[in-house]
Design a protein around this motif. Structure first.
Motif, PDB file in Angstrom:
ATOM      1  N   LEU B 441       0.824  -1.206   0.000  1.00  0.00           N
ATOM      2  CA  LEU B 441       0.000   0.000   0.000  1.00  0.00           C
ATOM      3  C   LEU B 441       0.860   1.258   0.000  1.00  0.00           C
ATOM      4  CD1 LEU B 441      -2.725  -1.036   2.605  1.00  0.00           C
ATOM      5  CD2 LEU B 441      -2.967  -0.949   0.126  1.00  0.00           C
ATOM      6  N   ARG B 442       2.030   1.171   0.602  1.00  0.00           N
ATOM      7  CA  ARG B 442       2.887   2.343   0.706  1.00  0.00           C
ATOM      8  C   ARG B 442       3.609   2.672  -0.585  1.00  0.00           C
ATOM      9  NH1 ARG B 442       5.343   0.295   6.500  1.00  0.00           N
ATOM     10  NH2 ARG B 442       3.522   0.832   7.760  1.00  0.00           N
ATOM     11  N   ALA B 457      -7.038  -0.548  13.067  1.00  0.00           N
ATOM     12  CA  ALA B 457      -8.213   0.216  13.480  1.00  0.00           C
ATOM     13  C   ALA B 457      -9.328   0.128  12.451  1.00  0.00           C
ATOM     14  CB  ALA B 457      -7.833   1.672  13.730  1.00  0.00           C
ATOM     15  N   ILE B 458      -8.977   0.194  11.168  1.00  0.00           N
ATOM     16  CA  ILE B 458     -10.040   0.219  10.167  1.00  0.00           C
ATOM     17  C   ILE B 458     -10.349  -1.162   9.618  1.00  0.00           C
ATOM     18  CG2 ILE B 458      -9.531   2.591   9.548  1.00  0.00           C
ATOM     19  CD1 ILE B 458      -8.101   1.621   7.113  1.00  0.00           C
ATOM     20  N   GLY B 459      -9.438  -2.110   9.733  1.00  0.00           N
ATOM     21  CA  GLY B 459      -9.718  -3.464   9.291  1.00  0.00           C
ATOM     22  C   GLY B 459      -9.456  -3.671   7.811  1.00  0.00           C
ATOM     23  N   GLU B 460      -9.277  -4.931   7.444  1.00  0.00           N
ATOM     24  CA  GLU B 460      -8.906  -5.226   6.062  1.00  0.00           C
ATOM     25  C   GLU B 460     -10.044  -4.951   5.098  1.00  0.00           C
ATOM     26  OE1 GLU B 460      -9.319  -9.862   5.424  1.00  0.00           O
ATOM     27  OE2 GLU B 460      -8.102  -9.428   7.190  1.00  0.00           O
ATOM     28  N   THR B 461     -11.287  -5.140   5.540  1.00  0.00           N
ATOM     29  CA  THR B 461     -12.397  -4.885   4.636  1.00  0.00           C
ATOM     30  C   THR B 461     -12.447  -3.428   4.233  1.00  0.00           C
ATOM     31  OG1 THR B 461     -13.650  -6.685   5.618  1.00  0.00           O
ATOM     32  CG2 THR B 461     -14.885  -5.050   4.389  1.00  0.00           C
ATOM     33  N   CYS B 462     -12.224  -2.548   5.205  1.00  0.00           N
ATOM     34  CA  CYS B 462     -12.252  -1.118   4.898  1.00  0.00           C
ATOM     35  C   CYS B 462     -11.101  -0.739   3.984  1.00  0.00           C
ATOM     36  CB  CYS B 462     -12.192  -0.327   6.198  1.00  0.00           C
ATOM     37  SG  CYS B 462     -12.358   1.409   5.954  1.00  0.00           S
ATOM     38  N   VAL B 463      -9.945  -1.346   4.199  1.00  0.00           N
ATOM     39  CA  VAL B 463      -8.804  -1.063   3.320  1.00  0.00           C
ATOM     40  C   VAL B 463      -9.160  -1.427   1.887  1.00  0.00           C
ATOM     41  CG1 VAL B 463      -6.463  -1.787   2.760  1.00  0.00           C
ATOM     42  CG2 VAL B 463      -7.080  -1.282   5.120  1.00  0.00           C
ATOM     43  N   ILE B 464      -9.742  -2.600   1.718  1.00  0.00           N
ATOM     44  CA  ILE B 464     -10.110  -3.027   0.372  1.00  0.00           C
ATOM     45  C   ILE B 464     -11.173  -2.102  -0.204  1.00  0.00           C
ATOM     46  CG2 ILE B 464     -11.200  -4.900  -0.905  1.00  0.00           C
ATOM     47  CD1 ILE B 464      -9.745  -6.800   1.086  1.00  0.00           C
ATOM     48  N   ASN B 465     -12.103  -1.699   0.622  1.00  0.00           N
ATOM     49  CA  ASN B 465     -13.126  -0.767   0.139  1.00  0.00           C
ATOM     50  C   ASN B 465     -12.506   0.530  -0.350  1.00  0.00           C
ATOM     51  OD1 ASN B 465     -15.247  -2.454   0.626  1.00  0.00           O
ATOM     52  ND2 ASN B 465     -15.697  -1.630   2.650  1.00  0.00           N
ATOM     53  N   ARG B 466     -11.502   1.020   0.369  1.00  0.00           N
ATOM     54  CA  ARG B 466     -10.863   2.259  -0.056  1.00  0.00           C
ATOM     55  C   ARG B 466     -10.145   2.088  -1.383  1.00  0.00           C
ATOM     56  NH1 ARG B 466      -8.443   5.962   4.452  1.00  0.00           N
ATOM     57  NH2 ARG B 466     -10.324   6.397   5.659  1.00  0.00           N
ATOM     58  N   LEU B 467      -9.492   0.947  -1.536  1.00  0.00           N
ATOM     59  CA  LEU B 467      -8.819   0.702  -2.806  1.00  0.00           C
ATOM     60  C   LEU B 467      -9.827   0.650  -3.948  1.00  0.00           C
ATOM     61  CD1 LEU B 467      -6.297  -1.973  -1.551  1.00  0.00           C
ATOM     62  CD2 LEU B 467      -5.707   0.271  -2.453  1.00  0.00           C
ATOM     63  N   ILE B 468     -10.969   0.046  -3.680  1.00  0.00           N
ATOM     64  CA  ILE B 468     -12.018   0.011  -4.697  1.00  0.00           C
ATOM     65  C   ILE B 468     -12.475   1.429  -5.017  1.00  0.00           C
ATOM     66  CG2 ILE B 468     -14.401  -0.684  -5.107  1.00  0.00           C
ATOM     67  CD1 ILE B 468     -13.787  -3.215  -3.490  1.00  0.00           C
ATOM     68  N   ASP B 469     -12.680   2.235  -3.975  1.00  0.00           N
ATOM     69  CA  ASP B 469     -13.126   3.612  -4.197  1.00  0.00           C
ATOM     70  C   ASP B 469     -12.142   4.387  -5.047  1.00  0.00           C
ATOM     71  OD1 ASP B 469     -14.611   4.126  -0.898  1.00  0.00           O
ATOM     72  OD2 ASP B 469     -15.358   3.170  -2.722  1.00  0.00           O
ATOM     73  N   MET B 470     -10.861   4.091  -4.867  1.00  0.00           N
ATOM     74  CA  MET B 470      -9.841   4.802  -5.631  1.00  0.00           C
ATOM     75  C   MET B 470      -9.649   4.225  -7.018  1.00  0.00           C
ATOM     76  SD  MET B 470      -7.026   5.087  -2.622  1.00  0.00           S
ATOM     77  CE  MET B 470      -5.704   5.446  -3.736  1.00  0.00           C
ATOM     78  N   GLY B 471     -10.303   3.127  -7.307  1.00  0.00           N
ATOM     79  CA  GLY B 471     -10.124   2.504  -8.603  1.00  0.00           C
ATOM     80  C   GLY B 471      -8.878   1.659  -8.709  1.00  0.00           C
ATOM     81  N   SER B 472      -8.267   1.317  -7.581  1.00  0.00           N
ATOM     82  CA  SER B 472      -7.053   0.486  -7.607  1.00  0.00           C
ATOM     83  C   SER B 472      -7.448  -0.971  -7.472  1.00  0.00           C
ATOM     84  CB  SER B 472      -6.119   0.894  -6.468  1.00  0.00           C
ATOM     85  OG  SER B 472      -5.748   2.239  -6.603  1.00  0.00           O
ATOM     86  N   ASN B 490     -13.527 -11.291  -0.365  1.00  0.00           N
ATOM     87  CA  ASN B 490     -13.139  -9.943  -0.753  1.00  0.00           C
ATOM     88  C   ASN B 490     -12.647  -9.894  -2.190  1.00  0.00           C
ATOM     89  OD1 ASN B 490     -13.722  -8.331   1.494  1.00  0.00           O
ATOM     90  ND2 ASN B 490     -11.951  -9.155   2.582  1.00  0.00           N
ATOM     91  N   VAL B 491     -12.003 -10.966  -2.644  1.00  0.00           N
ATOM     92  CA  VAL B 491     -11.554 -10.994  -4.036  1.00  0.00           C
ATOM     93  C   VAL B 491     -12.758 -10.894  -4.957  1.00  0.00           C
ATOM     94  CG1 VAL B 491     -10.405 -12.383  -5.773  1.00  0.00           C
ATOM     95  CG2 VAL B 491      -9.515 -12.328  -3.453  1.00  0.00           C
ATOM     96  N   ASP B 492     -13.778 -11.658  -4.643  1.00  0.00           N
ATOM     97  CA  ASP B 492     -14.985 -11.614  -5.466  1.00  0.00           C
ATOM     98  C   ASP B 492     -15.592 -10.223  -5.461  1.00  0.00           C
ATOM     99  OD1 ASP B 492     -16.172 -14.913  -4.431  1.00  0.00           O
ATOM    100  OD2 ASP B 492     -14.350 -14.231  -5.429  1.00  0.00           O
ATOM    101  N   ARG B 493     -15.602  -9.625  -4.292  1.00  0.00           N
ATOM    102  CA  ARG B 493     -16.230  -8.311  -4.191  1.00  0.00           C
ATOM    103  C   ARG B 493     -15.485  -7.289  -5.028  1.00  0.00           C
ATOM    104  NH1 ARG B 493     -15.827  -4.473  -0.333  1.00  0.00           N
ATOM    105  NH2 ARG B 493     -14.403  -5.741   0.932  1.00  0.00           N
ATOM    106  N   VAL B 494     -14.163  -7.355  -5.003  1.00  0.00           N
ATOM    107  CA  VAL B 494     -13.376  -6.416  -5.792  1.00  0.00           C
ATOM    108  C   VAL B 494     -13.662  -6.610  -7.272  1.00  0.00           C
ATOM    109  CG1 VAL B 494     -11.044  -5.756  -6.437  1.00  0.00           C
ATOM    110  CG2 VAL B 494     -11.571  -6.284  -4.059  1.00  0.00           C
ATOM    111  N   LEU B 495     -13.686  -7.854  -7.694  1.00  0.00           N
ATOM    112  CA  LEU B 495     -13.924  -8.125  -9.107  1.00  0.00           C
ATOM    113  C   LEU B 495     -15.282  -7.612  -9.544  1.00  0.00           C
ATOM    114  CD1 LEU B 495     -12.414 -11.661  -9.354  1.00  0.00           C
ATOM    115  CD2 LEU B 495     -11.708  -9.703 -10.700  1.00  0.00           C
TER     116      LEU B 495
END
Lengths: 603, 852
Positions: B441-442, B457-472, B490-495
């Motif tokens: 991520l860095r 603090a935010i959890g892995e689901t939130c991290v993935i959600n943020r990446l999705i929001d950013m289009g990454s 989560n892989v399915d959700r991203v796809l």
């Protein structure tokens, strides 16, 4: 109570539990049932369907005392509407609309604590129409009350320790009269369960393959459906919830064959002890037979409607059951000789050790004597019935097998019709006449239909027409329209090709394929025997699984046979005694000619 | 970092910095300064008017005003990658990121817009109908993980929404006409939103639904001789940092009842600072100017009279974002993170002789430097090896530099080798996974410099959600696989989010949606999804349906191999005929039923029955459905008959009417059913069956008249045997043969005891012999009459039959034996088993014959 204790005692000592394959399959089904019950924490009340076949089906694997060990503290009937006090109320229901109505009625009228969880299980499998109807009734009120709605696929019922049956005797009529192909789908689902018993449940990419050989139209369809079901997500999701013991069964291939490759044999009279018990008295779902008690005790006086139930689960019966009815005494004499040998002892010369051995053997000896007496009496009753009442019909069957003329009605059949003999017996003879001659001349068929209608009424005519539709009665040429869609048997040709009527045969030799029908070898058994001999080369083959398993392929043993449309007990005996490579025999139902005719369905 | 001597093109984006962190002591605190990104000139913060950074290392947003009344907003990752550029906005007065990864922009008129991290407008909150021009704005964290907004207008009225996703506005008005000298909004855990207004030294607080009230209990710590000019709630929402005009900083509890710490700064006029906030939970920063930041220790352990602990840091045009565990400094050419070190980090890295973690770390360093003999010496002084291992793992997670991370993990593994029991590697494995994710991520290409504490603090689901929001999406998939495995949900959700974005992007563009374009999009998405077999193509088809691209959905669904999903999507598309064909081809009853149910719910009966009738597999299933429902509902069979008629299935119609006749109780209705069966047989073209039914139809009315509707023809003749005229009539009506009539008449007369008539009948020459007479007398026990008819019997077959009827097995056997008729003799022997006394004698005849 005393009689029950005697029976339990006998069962404990002398039961024959079946072949290893049957025991494995029973263990699988038992674990299906227990895993369902054990997944519900706390005590349970079972509410049984009015349809008693559900209870019988469950009790084949677990009786009340065994269920109690898994938390079942009460058993109610769904119609009594008795309140329950356990955390779970478990409904065991047949998958029919009638059962659904009873369930809704129970929910409406029984005042159970709202915290009590209702768990519905359809046995053996849920009919999706019932499930959908449950969801939509009363705008989902009933569905919401239920904690879970699932199924327990207790598909395979053990039969005499030698056969697994789906207990669907109506399948042939469904397929031929109603065109209802969904019954083939049920067969495919059940066979996939059988594969799970053999191979265990894992993703298909890791699964060892299973070879499926199929002969006949229905068998081909079932083989295709098996492959499709295996790949479907639905099957995966269904089986995820269950966790029975896997891989118990040792089967290397499955052979599917249609009953309708040989519709003639069920129409003939079976002549094994086993088969005749089924023909005359009817062997029930719990492997017992009910006979008139007055006849059993050979008494002149008594209640003619009183029945005696005899359980056919003991070792002595197992030794006698495959014998030809004329050769039962030979096998029985061997058993008696063994009993006499066991009884031979000289008290004065026996040592203390020998005495203690004798004491241990004594209950077994006593019970064997009791069992041999029971079964000898049954054999006498059957012989009397066959000799006095069926001998003419049996002789006619034999004559028709030898030679059958399609142009003339058989006088004996006419006389039986004029005399209003039992309808099924008459219809079976007409069927034998038709199938052996390759189809009746139109005028002969019309004559039979007319006189049957005159002697028995229009319902009998209806039955004749349905037998025509099913192909049990066929017309040669002519303009008749009530035709069967299944291909004809071509008996005369098959008789020659497969040597179905050998010159020499012996009723006393079980390894003679013609023994069970006194000189007639069933075509179905002949086909299986020939297929086994050539390792099923030439039979259409389907492989379920990804890669070839050379070891299983080369090993000729471990064959499972599945007959679609029913199998007679005498055919079962022939296969058991003549095809050692067949480790497991399965069928949609164990049938007799009468059962086949009685299960003709309505439109 | 090795410097390249070759001339190279200047990079536009930042560069990951791997320099070791520096640290300073601040009393009992230790501040770590980690340079995260260098060469961040592209951030162009020099001319920025408004700046805001998303918490938890999210993107930053900046607003420029190149010309009067002309504003543009840019969104970038912290590393400088552009997510959105030149987004126009009218007169922004406030910008802030919400906790839901959204950008809030408030204009002067009080209208707030919510944007996604890619600049897509999400929603709008309108305050302007209830307030004057905006004076100041605050955002606050809520218990639901979202953010609320509090806006103060120039009149001092505060308008609040508790969540940007639920814009329900409520307001609060202070009793004074002056503006407050300080104010904030916060939501204590599990409580309502609170507004704190400070008028010089008077504290007013109120919450939703209540009025503002003076907080008198704060008098114990309030300095009434000065004005309070700043107040900031900490991230845990349990304490407030207060600043007075006289340069005093006080830390008080959230309910203003307790003061934990008071610090007075004399070297700087901190009341004139441009920014003030928390650094972790035991220090605060005061930004005096873009070039100077003062850090102050405000630990509760500080006692009155202790020396004030401050640290001054010179910065280059710094802008500050506040994180839960520290602050991030955005300077002209670099981004630097400042955090208060954790206990574990201090223990391991400070080489404290009293800390076991330090010894273990030293041992690892010695090992890596090739002086292994010293590592064993270092490890022997460790008292609690398990604690040391845990400390090293925690410190590795807290470390920015990968090499340092590796060394610390080696230290942990080194320590595990010395434990007496099998070490639990769960923590180590989890740490490795999470460090791997954080390092990814860095990367500059992602630009999310999360710390480990922020990640937890935010959890892995939130991290993935943020990446999705950013289009990454590719990074999101990689992260999901690392954390949850190949088959993670989560892989399915991203796809699926990628599919949805791809589809919606195309559908919202001006591109013409012609067939080649749809096929290209289908090809692109399907090729991606095929790499992940457990993700269903049907889900992509459903996304296409939601985007109102049914043609694209149809292209997708052709690739679906799961029949159930295929059928379900076709039904959503309302391609019912295709669904029906697909379900039938699958040979799965459940699927066909699903389609049938859909038809029954959406179309008229005539319409769906016509569709079903075209497919035989569906037709028989539907018939079964009708039959079963009819059985329990008590409905008539008209529906089934209608189906059969529609299909012109005359065979089954004939059988159907027969079935009705069997179940019908009313004789007239039964006759009607048989007549209809006759009509069906006629339509079928089977004259033979029609002929029989003609006879039945002709015969039945007379039966009904006689009240004998339930009797067969045979039963009727037997019943009427004594009436010669009736028998003749029945013979004609039912087309009986002479043999039938004679046999049944004999039986009927014997049954009724009409022996004289029977005798008269016997006087005539009987074409069927006289055995039937004997048989009938035996059956009905007319024993005295048997002899009369037996005397008339002649001929071998008749004599044998008569003897058998009389159970004279021996006599019958004699006759057969005399004629050497083995077949008949065998048959007699069979029947003689009924009589134990005669059977042996018959057996003798049989054996004698066999011997010959």
């Amino acid at each position: 109570m005393a009689a029950n204790e005697d029976r339990d005692d006998a069962a404990a000592i002398l039961n024959w539990e079946g072949t290893s394959e049957i025991k494995s399959a029973n263990e699988y089904s038992r674990n299906l049932l227990f895993s369902v019950l054990d997944s519900l924490d706390g005590n349970k009340t079972i509410v049984w369907d009015r349809d008693r076949s559900v209870m019988h089906r469950v009790n084949l694997f677990a009786g009340a005392s065994v269920l109690a060990a898994h938390g079942v503290v009460a058993n109610h009937s769904i119609e009594t509407k008795k309140s329950a006090s356990t955390p779970h109320v478990v409904f065991f229901l047949a998958p029919t609309m009638v059962s659904l109505d009873l369930l809704c009625d129970y929910i409406d009228n029984v005042r159970n604590d709202s915290k009590i969880l209702y768990q519905v299980f359809f046995i053996p499998e849920a009919w999706f129409v019932v499930r959908e109807s449950l969801k939509t009734r009363a705008e989902g009120k009933y569905w919401e009350r239920l904690e879970s709605v699932k199924e327990i696929p207790l598909c395979w019922l053990p039969r005499d320790g030698e056969c697994l049956s789906l207990s669907s005797p109506q399948i042939a009529a469904r397929l031929l009269i109603n065109g209802d192909w969904t019954h083939l789908h049920k067969c495919a689902v059940a066979l996939n369960q059988l594969i799970d018993m053999c191979r265990g449940r894992s993703s298909s990419s890791n699964q060892r393959p299973m070879s499926i050989y199929a002969k006949g139209k229905w068998a081909s369809d079932v083989a295709k459906m098996m492959g499709k079901i295996r790949n479907s997500a639905e099957a995966d999701s269904m089986t995820k919830n269950l966790d029975p013991i896997e891989g118990l069964l040792k089967i290397n291939r499955i052979v599917l064959i249609d009953r309708w490759m040989d519709p003639l044999t069920p129409m003939l009279s079976q002549l094994t002890f086993y088969g005749l018990l089924d023909e005359i008295y009817g062997i029930g779902m719990v492997n017992s037979v009910k006979v008139p008690e007055m006849e059993f005790k050979n008494e002149k006086d008594g209640d003619p409607f009183q029945e005696k139930e005899v359980y056919l689960i003991d070792e002595v019966y197992h030794r006698l059951k495959h014998s030809h009815i004329n050769a039962v005494s030979i096998e029985a004499s061997k058993v008696l000789a063994e009993i006499r040998d066991d009884e031979q002892f000289d008290r004065d010369k026996m040592s203390v050790a020998e005495y203690s051995v004798l004491v241990k053997k004594m209950p077994k000896i006593i019970n064997r004597k009791k069992m041999i007496e029971v079964h000898m009496r049954l054999a006498e009753m059957i012989q009397s019935h066959v000799y006095c009442k069926q001998s003419d019909s049996i002789k006619l069957e034999r004559d028709l097998l030898e030679y059958s003329d399609s142009d003339k009605a058989i006088p004996l059949i006419e006389d039986l019709i004029f005399d209003a003999s039992p309808l099924n017996a008459v219809l079976r003879l007409i069927s034998v006449h038709s199938l052996t001659c390759g189809g009746l001349k139109p005028s002969v068929l019309q004559h039979y239909r007319r006189i049957v209608n005159q002697s028995y009424g229009s319902s009998a005519l209806n039955k004749v027409l349905k037998m025509q539709k099913m192909g049990l009665i066929r017309e040669k040429g002519g303009g008749g329209k009530m035709q069967c869609e299944y291909a004809q048997m071509m008996f005369q040709q098959m008789k020659k090709n497969h040597d179905m009527l050998p010159e020499e045969f012996s009723e006393a030799k079980l390894d003679d394929m013609a023994y069970a029908y006194s000189g007639f070898s069933p075509l179905l058994c002949k086909m299986l025997e020939e297929g086994d001999r050539v390792k099923w080369v030439g039979w259409p083959k389907t492989v379920i699984g990804d890669k070839s398993d050379l070891i299983a392929e080369r090993d000729g043993r471990g064959t499972c046979v599945f007959v679609i449309g029913g199998l007679t007990r005498s055919e079962l005996a022939i296969i058991r005694e003549n095809l050692p490579n067949v480790a497991l025999i399965t069928t949609s139902a164990l049938i007799t000619g009468d059962k086949l005719l009685n299960n003709i369905t309505n439109i | 970092m090795g410097e390249s001597h070759a001339p190279s093109k200047p990079k536009l984006d930042g560069e990951l910095c791997l320099r070791p962190s520096s640290s300073v002591f601040l009393g009992d605190q230790q501040l770590y300064f980690t340079q995260e990104y260098l060469r961040t000139n592209s951030l162009n913060l020099k001319y920025v008017v408004y700046f805001t950074a998303c918490q938890f290392s999210g993107p930053i947003a900046v607003a420029y005003s190149p010309r009067p009344a002309s504003w543009y907003i840019w969104i970038r990752t912290i590393s400088g990658r552009i997510l959105k550029r030149d987004m126009a906005f009218n007169e922004p007065v406030f910008m802030e990121w919400t906790r839901a990864h959204c950008l809030l922009v408030l204009n002067k008129a009080g209208r707030a817009h919510i944007f996604s991290s890619l600049g897509e407008k999400i929603s709008e909150v309108i305050f302007d109908s209830q307030m004057s021009d905006v004076h100041e704005c605050r955002t606050f964290a809520t218990s639901r993980g979202d953010s609320g907004i509090a806006v103060m207008d120039v009149d001092g009225q505060v308008s609040v929404v508790n969540s940007v996703s639920e814009p329900v506005i409520w307001s609060m008005k202070p009793p004074y006409s002056e503006m407050p000298t300080a104010w904030t909004a916060f939501q204590p855990h599990s409580q309502l939103t609170h507004i704190l207004l400070i008028f010089e030294a008077v504290f007013l607080m109120g919450c939703q639904g209540e009025s503002l009230r003076e907080q008198s209990h704060a008098a114990s710590w309030v300095d009434s001789n000065t004005k309070y000019v700043k107040c900031v709630v900490d991230d845990a929402r349990s304490r407030i940092a207060m600043m007075t005009e006289s340069g005093k900083i006080q830390i008080v509890s959230i309910d203003l009842s307790t003061c934990f710490c008071t610090v007075e700064i004399t070297d700087h006029d901190i009341a004139k600072c441009i920014n003030f906030g928390w650094v972790g939970n035991s220090a605060v920063f005061v930004q005096m100017s873009p070039s100077l930041i003062v850090f102050v220790n405000v630990s509760a352990r500080r006692k009155p009279g202790d020396e004030v602990q401050i640290y001054e840091k010179m910065t280059a045009n710094a802008k500050i974002s506040i994180e839960p565990d520290g602050i991030r400094l955005f300077e002209s050419t670099q981004v630097e993170f400042v955090e208060a070190a954790s206990r574990e980090k201090i223990a391991v890295l400070n080489r404290n002789p009293n800390e076991d973690g330090a010894h273990l770390y030293k041992a690892a360093q010695e090992m890596s430097q090739g002086t292994g003999h010293n590592s064993f010496a270092a490890s022997t002084v460790i008292q609690d090896l398990y604690k040391a291992i845990d400390d090293c793992i925690s410190t590795a997670c807290d470390t920015w530099q990968p090499e340092e991370q590796k060394l610390l993990l080696k230290a942990a593994r080194f320590g595990m080798a010395y434990t007496n029991t099998t070490p639990d590697t769960t923590k180590l494995m989890r740490a490795i996974k999470e460090i791997r994710v954080l390092n990814e991520l860095r990367m500059v290409r992602t630009g999310i410099p999360l710390t480990h504490r922020q990640f937890r603090a935010i959890g892995e689901t939130c991290v993935i959600n943020r990446l999705i929001d950013m289009g990454s999406y590719s990074v999101a998939i990689k992260v999901a696989q690392w954390l949850g495995g190949e088959t993670s949900e989560n892989v399915d959700r991203v796809l699926l989010e990628w599919v949805r974005r791809s589809i919606s992007k195309v559908s919202k563009s001006n591109m013409k949606m012609d067939q080649p374009a749809l096929e290209a999009l289908d090809e692109k998405i399907s090729a991606k999804l095929l790499q992940f077999p457990h993700v269903s193509i049907a889900d992509a088809a459903r996304r296409a349906i939601e985007a109102k691209l049914p043609e694209l959905a149809r292209l997708f669904i052709r690739r679906e191999t799961d029949d159930a999903n295929h059928v379900a999507v076709l039904l959503q598309l309302n391609d019912v005929s295709a669904a029906l064909q697909k379900a039938s081809a699958s040979q799965r009853p459940q699927l066909i039923h699903q389609v049938v149910r859909h038809l029954m719910n959406s179309e008229s009966r005539s319409s769906y029955e016509l569709a079903i009738s075209r497919i035989p597999l569906a037709q028989c299933l539907y018939q079964d459905l009708v039959r079963q429902e009819g059985e329990t509902r008590g409905a008539s069979s008209r529906q089934m008959l209608a189906l059969l008629e529609q299909a012109s299935d005359f065979e089954r119609q004939t059988l159907f009417h027969f079935d009705v006749a069997e179940t019908e109780r009313n004789p007239d209705e039964r006759l009607n059913a048989l007549r209809r069966a006759k009509d069906a047989a006629k339509s079928m073209g089977d004259k033979a069956i029609e002929e029989i039914l003609n006879d039945v139809s002709a015969f039945a009315p007379l039966q009904i008249q006689r009240g004998q509707a339930d009797m067969s023809v045979r039963d009727t003749v037997i019943e009427m045997a004594h009436d010669t005229a009736k028998v003749a009539q029945l013979k004609q009506q039912a087309r009986l043969t002479d043999k039938q009539v004679l046999l049944w008449t004999i039986e009927g007369l014997a049954k009724k005891g009409k022996m004289e008539q029977l005798f008269d009948l016997a006087q005539k020459r009987s074409p069927i012999g006289y055995a039937p007479f004997v048989k009938a007398c035996v059956r009905y026990k007319r024993l005295d009459e048997i002899k009369k008819y037996f005397a008339k019997v002649n001929g071998y077959p008749d004599l044998v039959a008569a003897h058998l009827a009389m159970k004279n097995y021996v006599e019958a056997a004699k006759l057969a034996y005399d004629r050497r008729d083995r077949d008949v003799l065998h048959a007699v022997h069979m029947k003689s088993h009924e009589d134990p006394t005669q059977c042996p004698r018959v057996g003798q005849f049989l054996r004698s014959l066999d011997q010959n």
